[in-house]
Each structure stands twice: as C-alpha cells, then as structure tokens.
Scaffold this motif. Sequence first.
Motif, PDB file in Angstrom:
ATOM      1  N   GLU A 134      -6.906   9.705   3.917  1.00  0.00           N
ATOM      2  CA  GLU A 134      -6.118   9.218   2.793  1.00  0.00           C
ATOM      3  C   GLU A 134      -6.609   7.853   2.304  1.00  0.00           C
ATOM      4  O   GLU A 134      -6.161   7.367   1.255  1.00  0.00           O
ATOM      5  CB  GLU A 134      -4.645   9.115   3.195  1.00  0.00           C
ATOM      6  N   ALA A 152       4.272   4.886   6.127  1.00  0.00           N
ATOM      7  CA  ALA A 152       3.912   6.019   6.988  1.00  0.00           C
ATOM      8  C   ALA A 152       3.983   5.614   8.453  1.00  0.00           C
ATOM      9  O   ALA A 152       3.670   4.481   8.815  1.00  0.00           O
ATOM     10  CB  ALA A 152       2.510   6.515   6.645  1.00  0.00           C
ATOM     11  N   HIS A 180       0.831  -1.200   0.000  1.00  0.00           N
ATOM     12  CA  HIS A 180       0.000   0.000   0.000  1.00  0.00           C
ATOM     13  C   HIS A 180       0.873   1.260   0.000  1.00  0.00           C
ATOM     14  O   HIS A 180       1.965   1.276   0.564  1.00  0.00           O
ATOM     15  CB  HIS A 180      -0.916   0.000   1.228  1.00  0.00           C
ATOM     16  N   ARG A 181       0.382   2.304  -0.610  1.00  0.00           N
ATOM     17  CA  ARG A 181       1.145   3.562  -0.733  1.00  0.00           C
ATOM     18  C   ARG A 181       1.460   4.188   0.621  1.00  0.00           C
ATOM     19  O   ARG A 181       2.403   4.979   0.753  1.00  0.00           O
ATOM     20  CB  ARG A 181       0.358   4.564  -1.592  1.00  0.00           C
ATOM     21  N   LEU A 182       0.666   3.847   1.677  1.00  0.00           N
ATOM     22  CA  LEU A 182       0.919   4.388   3.004  1.00  0.00           C
ATOM     23  C   LEU A 182       1.625   3.387   3.917  1.00  0.00           C
ATOM     24  O   LEU A 182       1.719   3.594   5.122  1.00  0.00           O
ATOM     25  CB  LEU A 182      -0.405   4.820   3.666  1.00  0.00           C
ATOM     26  N   VAL A 206      -1.338   6.641   9.913  1.00  0.00           N
ATOM     27  CA  VAL A 206      -2.183   6.666   8.715  1.00  0.00           C
ATOM     28  C   VAL A 206      -3.320   7.669   8.902  1.00  0.00           C
ATOM     29  O   VAL A 206      -4.164   7.481   9.793  1.00  0.00           O
ATOM     30  CB  VAL A 206      -2.760   5.268   8.424  1.00  0.00           C
TER      31      VAL A 206
END
Length: 300
Positions: free
Chosen positions: A191, A184, A179-181, A187
């Motif tokens: 988003e 991070a 996943h693009r996050l 979260v």
Amino acid sequence: MIEARRLHILRALADHRTVTAAAAALYLTPSAVSQQLAALEQETGHRLVERGAKGVRLTPAGEILLGHTNAVLAQLERAEAELAAYASGEAGTVTVASFATGIAQVVAPALTGLARSAPGIRLRVQDAEGDASVPMVLDRQVDVAVAVEYRGAPPADDPRLTHVPLYAEPFDAVVPVSHRLGDAAEVPLAELAKDPWIGPYPGNPCHDVVMLACESAGFQPRPEHSSDDFRAVVALASAGAGVALVPRSALRGMDLTGVVVRPVDGVAPTRRVFAAVRRGAEEHPLIRPVLDALETAARE
C-alpha cells in the motif's frame, strides 16, 4: 620458510584488491606492501598476484596460499589466546566497533556488566556503520565487531571469522499522522508503493533490508530523501516528506510527534545483528568475557 607477517599482506590484498588500500588497512606504505609481497613470492617460488587496470587479483597459487593463510592466522590467534591465558591476562583493553543502535542495545549494557564481572577489562568503543566494522576486525583495527547481516557480508562460515549471533529485530512502518494508513493496525507494504520514501543511503545494511522487503511486496520504493540517521528519517516523516521503515530499537526514546508507528502486515523485514572476531581469538581471556557480556545483554 614463510614469514607469517607476510601472510597478513596477502590476505589484505585479497580483501582490498589494491596495493594502496591494503597498505592503508595495515598502516604501511604501498612500497612496503610491494616489497613484502615480492619477498613472499620469493619465499614460495610462485607468482601470487596479478596486477590489472582495476587493481590486483590472486593467481591460482595465491588462492591456494590464501586458504592456508586463513588457517595459519587463526592458529596464531589461538596461540596468542593461550599464551595470554597462561599469563593470566585478565586485564587489558578490548576495542569494539558497532553501529549506533547496537551500542545502545548491547555494547553499553555489556560495558556495565563487565564492570561487575571482569573489572580488569576496559572496552574502547568506536561508532561504525553495520557494514564497516567487520572489515575493521579483519584489518586488525579493532578486536570485536557488532555488525548487521548485509548483502556481500562475509558468510557465517568464513574461515577468517567467528560469528556470534546476538539478536534480530523487526522494522516498523513510520508514516505521517495525516497518512491514509495512519489508523491501520498494521501497514501492508504494497500500500506504500506510490508514496515517497525516506531511508538510508545505498551501502547501509538497513537500505538492503528495506529494498528487499519492498521487492518482496512487489514494488521498487521511490526514494525521495536519504539519511543514515534514523532521527532525521523520523523528523522528515513527521514533516510529511514521506514514509519509512525503521528498526524497532532505533525508535526507542525518540520524539515521535507527528508520526504514526505501525507493525508491517505479514512477515516483517528484519535485521540480524551479530558479533564477529578473528577466528581463533574467541577464547582469548580478554575477548571471551566481552563476547559473553554481549550475548547476555542481547538476551536481556
């Protein structure tokens, strides 16, 4: 003279809204419920319920009697508790209904603690979703409920129940490793607005927590897959099927291969867990040690 057992009929009708459902909750036949209701109306001299296409509802006289019913039944519970204490009732069985994570978090540790502190008390545990156990207490199917706050739940000051807060825990974001996050530290829920979501079915208290959290973040989640089993939710996220919010305790000991678990940025969605008993029963010599053991397990 009003018979107390008929007050149970009135409260079950108020809770369940149909004669059939009230009868099932009280392990009676619908005809027996109708007969007892008719006898109660004769005793009081008032019509207590009105029947309609969608079931029954209390008349104004029924609502007045229901208020007294809650007080009378609570006092009877206290009388039973005092009589049991007088008889030194320190041995017996207490039935506890709890959702699965609650069993792991507090019920099982409480069972272990009771084996040391009150060996005469035997716990019988039933798995029940977080919104199902409180009605089981009210219907006298179990003695103690370990439940989750949810929309429509009886409030903490409900005259039928005594609430004992146990613990509160945050939900964490669970996303696929790709996943693009995934990198991070936290979260932001906003988003995830366009992602497919995996979560519990409507009616599950955790579904309410997720929906409210997403609404507070400014969007309605797009549910793609549904399961009340968080192992299944995590497995689907691991397969790249979507994102989810999962209570932190439910993730303990789970295979998290293929997913990343991150705290939610800002105010994390939270589920609040409590124990409930019928009001007046909280000092019963069998039930009081169980409540104390649940509180101890929650603190630890």
